[in-house]
Motif scaffolding. Structure first.
Motif, PDB file in Angstrom:
ATOM      1  N   TYR A 218      -9.246 -10.033   2.804  1.00 19.95           N
ATOM      2  CA  TYR A 218      -9.447  -8.959   1.658  1.00 19.95           C
ATOM      3  C   TYR A 218      -7.666  -7.899   2.671  1.00 19.95           C
ATOM      4  CZ  TYR A 218     -10.961  -7.425   6.402  1.00 19.95           C
ATOM      5  OH  TYR A 218     -11.287  -7.621   7.517  1.00 19.95           O
ATOM      6  N   LEU A 219      -6.358  -8.289   3.556  1.00 17.87           N
ATOM      7  CA  LEU A 219      -5.496  -7.987   3.413  1.00 17.87           C
ATOM      8  C   LEU A 219      -4.131  -8.967   2.846  1.00 17.87           C
ATOM      9  CD1 LEU A 219      -6.249  -5.832   7.021  1.00 17.87           C
ATOM     10  CD2 LEU A 219      -6.189  -5.283   4.774  1.00 17.87           C
ATOM     11  N   ARG A 220      -4.727  -9.933   2.379  1.00 20.36           N
ATOM     12  CA  ARG A 220      -3.816 -10.663   1.768  1.00 20.36           C
ATOM     13  C   ARG A 220      -2.517 -10.199   0.719  1.00 20.36           C
ATOM     14  NH1 ARG A 220      -3.656 -14.972   4.884  1.00 20.36           N
ATOM     15  NH2 ARG A 220      -5.211 -15.761   6.059  1.00 20.36           N
ATOM     16  N   THR A 221      -1.275 -10.411   1.251  1.00 23.09           N
ATOM     17  CA  THR A 221      -1.047 -10.037  -0.230  1.00 23.09           C
ATOM     18  C   THR A 221      -0.028 -11.309  -0.671  1.00 23.09           C
ATOM     19  OG1 THR A 221       0.563  -9.789   1.163  1.00 23.09           O
ATOM     20  CG2 THR A 221      -0.916  -7.615   0.924  1.00 23.09           C
ATOM     21  N   PRO A 222       0.594 -10.812  -2.550  1.00 22.97           N
ATOM     22  CA  PRO A 222       1.425 -12.332  -2.502  1.00 22.97           C
ATOM     23  C   PRO A 222       2.809 -11.926  -2.197  1.00 22.97           C
ATOM     24  CG  PRO A 222       1.022 -10.683  -4.168  1.00 22.97           C
ATOM     25  CD  PRO A 222       0.470 -10.217  -3.172  1.00 22.97           C
ATOM     26  N   GLU A 223       2.913 -11.041  -0.812  1.00 21.09           N
ATOM     27  CA  GLU A 223       5.108 -10.724  -1.076  1.00 21.09           C
ATOM     28  C   GLU A 223       5.006 -11.641  -0.140  1.00 21.09           C
ATOM     29  OE1 GLU A 223       4.203  -7.500  -2.983  1.00 21.09           O
ATOM     30  OE2 GLU A 223       2.704  -7.515  -1.208  1.00 21.09           O
ATOM     31  N   GLY A 224       4.454 -12.841   0.892  1.00 25.26           N
ATOM     32  CA  GLY A 224       5.106 -13.242   1.688  1.00 25.26           C
ATOM     33  C   GLY A 224       5.454 -12.406   3.072  1.00 25.26           C
ATOM     34  N   GLY A 225       7.031 -13.500   3.071  1.00 23.72           N
ATOM     35  CA  GLY A 225       8.278 -12.893   4.097  1.00 23.72           C
ATOM     36  C   GLY A 225       8.781 -11.758   2.957  1.00 23.72           C
ATOM     37  N   ALA A 226       9.042 -12.015   1.908  1.00 25.86           N
ATOM     38  CA  ALA A 226       9.828 -10.784   1.243  1.00 25.86           C
ATOM     39  C   ALA A 226       9.257  -9.454   1.841  1.00 25.86           C
ATOM     40  CB  ALA A 226       9.627 -11.154  -0.348  1.00 25.86           C
ATOM     41  N   ALA A 227       8.214  -9.073   2.083  1.00 30.39           N
ATOM     42  CA  ALA A 227       8.055  -7.587   2.312  1.00 30.39           C
ATOM     43  C   ALA A 227       7.565  -7.552   3.700  1.00 30.39           C
ATOM     44  CB  ALA A 227       7.521  -6.796   1.581  1.00 30.39           C
ATOM     45  N   THR A 228       7.951  -6.316   5.023  1.00 27.11           N
ATOM     46  CA  THR A 228       7.346  -5.809   6.022  1.00 27.11           C
ATOM     47  C   THR A 228       5.601  -5.506   6.196  1.00 27.11           C
ATOM     48  OG1 THR A 228       9.664  -5.806   7.048  1.00 27.11           O
ATOM     49  CG2 THR A 228       7.576  -5.094   7.850  1.00 27.11           C
ATOM     50  N   ASN A 229       4.793  -6.058   6.156  1.00 30.22           N
ATOM     51  CA  ASN A 229       3.542  -5.639   6.408  1.00 30.22           C
ATOM     52  C   ASN A 229       3.302  -4.940   7.805  1.00 30.22           C
ATOM     53  OD1 ASN A 229       2.492  -6.140   3.925  1.00 30.22           O
ATOM     54  ND2 ASN A 229       2.278  -8.542   4.857  1.00 30.22           N
ATOM     55  N   LEU A 230       4.078  -3.759   7.988  1.00 31.83           N
ATOM     56  CA  LEU A 230       3.542  -2.612   9.160  1.00 31.83           C
ATOM     57  C   LEU A 230       2.240  -2.706  10.253  1.00 31.83           C
ATOM     58  CD1 LEU A 230       5.674   0.490   7.801  1.00 31.83           C
ATOM     59  CD2 LEU A 230       6.298  -1.115   9.901  1.00 31.83           C
ATOM     60  N   MET A 231       0.877  -3.963   9.474  1.00 25.68           N
ATOM     61  CA  MET A 231       0.166  -3.469  10.634  1.00 25.68           C
ATOM     62  C   MET A 231       0.117  -4.617  11.529  1.00 25.68           C
ATOM     63  SD  MET A 231      -2.648  -6.047   7.994  1.00 25.68           S
ATOM     64  CE  MET A 231      -1.911  -7.737   7.296  1.00 25.68           C
ATOM     65  N   ASP A 232       1.232  -5.057  10.933  1.00 29.75           N
ATOM     66  CA  ASP A 232       1.471  -6.442  12.172  1.00 29.75           C
ATOM     67  C   ASP A 232       2.150  -6.262  13.217  1.00 29.75           C
ATOM     68  OD1 ASP A 232       0.548  -8.328  10.408  1.00 29.75           O
ATOM     69  OD2 ASP A 232       2.033  -8.940   9.492  1.00 29.75           O
ATOM     70  N   TYR A 233       2.792  -4.849  13.862  1.00 30.16           N
ATOM     71  CA  TYR A 233       3.397  -4.629  14.670  1.00 30.16           C
ATOM     72  C   TYR A 233       2.790  -3.593  15.474  1.00 30.16           C
ATOM     73  CZ  TYR A 233       6.673  -6.505  11.957  1.00 30.16           C
ATOM     74  OH  TYR A 233       7.472  -7.890  11.780  1.00 30.16           O
ATOM     75  N   GLY A 234       1.572  -3.890  15.537  1.00 33.75           N
ATOM     76  CA  GLY A 234       1.226  -3.207  16.981  1.00 33.75           C
ATOM     77  C   GLY A 234      -1.028  -2.923  16.481  1.00 33.75           C
ATOM     78  N   PRO A 235      -1.730  -1.668  17.701  1.00 34.10           N
ATOM     79  CA  PRO A 235      -2.519  -2.164  17.548  1.00 34.10           C
ATOM     80  C   PRO A 235      -3.423  -1.543  16.334  1.00 34.10           C
ATOM     81  CG  PRO A 235      -2.481  -0.576  19.029  1.00 34.10           C
ATOM     82  CD  PRO A 235      -0.948  -1.126  18.738  1.00 34.10           C
TER      83      PRO A 235
ATOM     84  N   THR B 126       0.789  -1.245  -0.280  1.00 33.17           N
ATOM     85  CA  THR B 126      -0.350   0.356  -0.111  1.00 33.17           C
ATOM     86  C   THR B 126       0.749   1.580   0.053  1.00 33.17           C
ATOM     87  OG1 THR B 126      -0.484   0.139   2.348  1.00 33.17           O
ATOM     88  CG2 THR B 126      -1.536  -0.826   0.578  1.00 33.17           C
ATOM     89  N   SER B 127       1.560   1.487   0.108  1.00 32.56           N
ATOM     90  CA  SER B 127       3.252   2.226  -0.162  1.00 32.56           C
ATOM     91  C   SER B 127       4.412   1.751   0.709  1.00 32.56           C
ATOM     92  CB  SER B 127       3.150   3.589   0.759  1.00 32.56           C
ATOM     93  OG  SER B 127       2.303   4.327  -0.124  1.00 32.56           O
ATOM     94  N   PRO B 128       5.504   0.986  -0.312  1.00 34.62           N
ATOM     95  CA  PRO B 128       6.507   0.183  -0.098  1.00 34.62           C
ATOM     96  C   PRO B 128       7.652   1.078   0.422  1.00 34.62           C
ATOM     97  CG  PRO B 128       5.650  -0.441  -2.231  1.00 34.62           C
ATOM     98  CD  PRO B 128       4.372   0.429  -2.584  1.00 34.62           C
ATOM     99  N   ALA B 129       7.184   2.082  -0.303  1.00 39.68           N
ATOM    100  CA  ALA B 129       8.549   3.270   0.002  1.00 39.68           C
ATOM    101  C   ALA B 129       8.436   3.309   1.838  1.00 39.68           C
ATOM    102  CB  ALA B 129       8.274   4.896  -0.974  1.00 39.68           C
ATOM    103  N   ALA B 130       7.092   3.987   1.800  1.00 42.29           N
ATOM    104  CA  ALA B 130       6.847   4.269   3.798  1.00 42.29           C
ATOM    105  C   ALA B 130       7.235   3.211   4.023  1.00 42.29           C
ATOM    106  CB  ALA B 130       5.138   4.611   3.989  1.00 42.29           C
ATOM    107  N   THR B 131       7.108   2.168   3.966  1.00 44.89           N
ATOM    108  CA  THR B 131       7.572   0.500   5.087  1.00 44.89           C
ATOM    109  C   THR B 131       8.732   0.641   4.811  1.00 44.89           C
ATOM    110  OG1 THR B 131       5.459  -0.378   4.453  1.00 44.89           O
ATOM    111  CG2 THR B 131       7.828  -1.596   5.133  1.00 44.89           C
ATOM    112  N   GLU B 132       9.409   0.601   3.559  1.00 42.80           N
ATOM    113  CA  GLU B 132      11.489   0.902   3.926  1.00 42.80           C
ATOM    114  C   GLU B 132      11.933   2.417   4.344  1.00 42.80           C
ATOM    115  OE1 GLU B 132      12.317  -0.702  -0.363  1.00 42.80           O
ATOM    116  OE2 GLU B 132      10.655  -2.266  -0.315  1.00 42.80           O
ATOM    117  N   LEU B 133      11.447   2.954   3.856  1.00 39.61           N
ATOM    118  CA  LEU B 133      12.092   3.754   4.382  1.00 39.61           C
ATOM    119  C   LEU B 133      11.879   4.102   6.153  1.00 39.61           C
ATOM    120  CD1 LEU B 133      13.129   6.817   3.530  1.00 39.61           C
ATOM    121  CD2 LEU B 133      10.777   8.209   3.784  1.00 39.61           C
TER     122      LEU B 133
END
Ligand SMILES: Cc1ncc(COP(=O)(O)O)c(C=O)c1O
Length: 487
Positions: A339-356, A122-129
């Motif tokens: 509806y939030l599944r993505t094909p990237e799997g473990g290759a990318a961090t999904n920041l939604m997993d790190y808090g409420p 939903t914005s690779p730059a936001a996560t990677e930055l």
């Protein structure tokens, strides 16, 4: 015949037109430019009375669209007087925050992009930055490579997330069973009597319960007593409770005292407890090699919080949470509906997993831009100035009869009080309350207060990037002249 349903009006631009935007945004930019250059012309502490701002505005949303000029006019006339100016260079209350100019621009860019960084895609730059700027921060602080960081809104959320991780590490079933189904004995948290109230908030949010927060007594320098901590943990074990986590503080809120983190870490290892370090304000001082010894032991923690929105001039909200084992925290929080599944799997961090929260602001843009703009040396220069200003102020107090330093000054915050020889301590409490009110009422400086060993104590905390020695000198002058008038 039935009435036809109302039709959308034709010909109205859906959002502000590009021409209008350019025109109004120029006015806004000019206002911000003047404001940042002249913030000290405003009274630091708002002089509004309760209800004044709300009563100056209509109490219902308008039916008709309003033109932007009139909205901006209300901002100037009604809202601005209700602002306490955290960007004022004589804001010395609590812990100051600064919206540095670069951070203001970053916020404008982030608002324009308006991304939701919940998933990597939903914005690779936001996560990677976010991952990259937290890596920069970790390196600037000299923290071990083992830590991975992410951002939360505030230190209170960071601490709550860290404690949720601690609970998951100890009791993974609590995620599924909740409080009602848990079989474990009560979990216990430990922190010093001087620790921030965010520990209690985390305990109540997580259902651990505030009665299960044990506040450990402190020594004469307001540092947690490790022998008392040891006794408390042992008592709880003997009573069948489950010690979970110790929160040690580097830079407590009242006095900026530093708990003996290395000793606490050794105790945590011995009892297999999670160690969370709250360095929300003072962690920034790790950019100074001469201050690193104050962080001794924090590299052994399981989690550390530092707020770049406190002493690193990043506009609020920006709290960095470093985790030794981020997977534990993501296991505590991750919920992935279809509806939030993505094909990237473990290759990318999904920041939604790190808090409420699912949705996340693009906070890393302002962090990254501000870190890049000041650079390590820029921070070192500014933080050294603040530390020196605090030492100067402490020196002036020491040289003037009746003024007393009430705690050591390891960073840039000074606790003090005025108590002329022979004055009854309760009368001195009331005198200092009056001094604070009068100084704050001048609008030239804003200080706050705390209580230490039962006595009312004034606090001057230096942390605004625009603070110069003349602002601290002026505050000292005001304090002395009000103290003379009041006693
Ligand atoms: C030591 C300490 N920890 C935590 C906090 C809470 O910070 P936040 O407002 O980011 O939740 C504060 C606030 O001043 C603090 O001083």
């Amino acid at each position: 015949m039935e009435d036809a349903p109302p039709q959308p009006s034709p010909g109205i631009p859906l959002d502000m037109s590009a021409e209008d935007f350019a025109h109004h945004f120029t006015a806004v930019t000019e206002w911000i430019t003047r404001y940042l250059a002249q913030a000290e012309l405003y009274p630091v502490l708002s002089r509004c009375h309760p209800g004044e701002v709300a009563s100056g505005l209509p109490d219902e949303a308008p039916d008709e669209p309003q033109d932007f000029e009139s909205i901006l006019d209300s901002f100037r006339r009604v809202i601005l007087p209700g602002i306490t100016h955290w960007n004022h260079p004589a804001f010395f209350a609590y812990f100051g925050i600064t919206g540095a100019a670069v951070g203001v621009m970053a916020e404008a860019l982030a608002a324009a992009l308006n991304v939701n960084a919940m998933l990597w895609r939903t914005s690779p730059a936001a996560t990677e930055l976010e991952e990259l700027s937290l890596q920069w921060l970790r390196q600037m602080f000299g923290l071990p490579d083992a830590f991975r960081g992410h951002l939360q809104d505030t230190a209170s959320t960071s601490t709550m997330v860290a404690l949720a991780g601690a609970r998951h590490a100890r009791d993974p079933d609590s995620r599924r069973l909740g409080l009602a189904g848990r079989q474990l004995a009560p979990l216990r948290l430990y922190c010093s009597a001087e620790a921030h109230s965010s520990v209690d908030r985390a305990a109540l949010t997580l259902g651990i319960g505030t009665d299960n927060v044990r506040r450990i007594e402190t020594d004469h320098r307001f540092r947690m007593k490790v022998d008392a901590l040891d006794v408390a943990v042992q008592e709880d074990l003997d009573a069948g409770a489950t010690p979970l986590c110790v929160v040690a503080t580097i830079g407590t809120t009242s006095t900026t005292s530093v708990d003996p983190v290395a000793e606490v870490a050794a105790l945590c290892r011995r009892y297999d407890l999670w160690l969370h370090v709250d360095a929300a304000y003072a962690g920034a001082a790790a950019v100074l090699p001469e201050m690193r010894h104050l962080m001794n032991g924090w590299g052994e923690a399981d989690s550390i919080v530092v707020n770049p929105h406190k002493w690193m001039f990043v506009p609020i909200d920006c709290s960095a949470l470093f985790l030794r084992d981020p997977a534990t925290v993501s296991r505590a929080f991750s919920v992935v509906p279809e509806y939030l599944r993505t094909p990237e799997g473990g290759a990318a961090t999904n920041l939604m997993d790190y808090g409420p929260a699912l949705g996340r602001r693009f906070r890393s843009l302002k962090l990254w831009m501000t870190l890049a703009y000041f650079g390590r040396e820029g921070y070192q220069d500014r933080l050294r100035r603040h530390v020196q200003l605090a030492r100067d102020f402490a020196g002036w107090l020491g040289a003037e009869a009746g003024w007393h330093l009430m705690a050591p000054v390891p960073f840039s915050t000074v606790c003090f009080r005025y108590s002329p020889e022979g004055m009854d301590p309760s009368a001195a409490d009331r005198l200092n309350e009056r001094i604070l009110e009068k100084v704050n009422a001048t609008g030239e400086a804003f200080l706050s207060a705390t209580r230490l060993n039962g006595r009312y104590v004034l606090r001057l905390a230096i942390g605004n990037v625009r603070t110069e020695s003349r602002h601290v000198e002026r505050a000292w002058h005001l304090l002395r002249s009000v103290a003379r008038d009041e006693s």
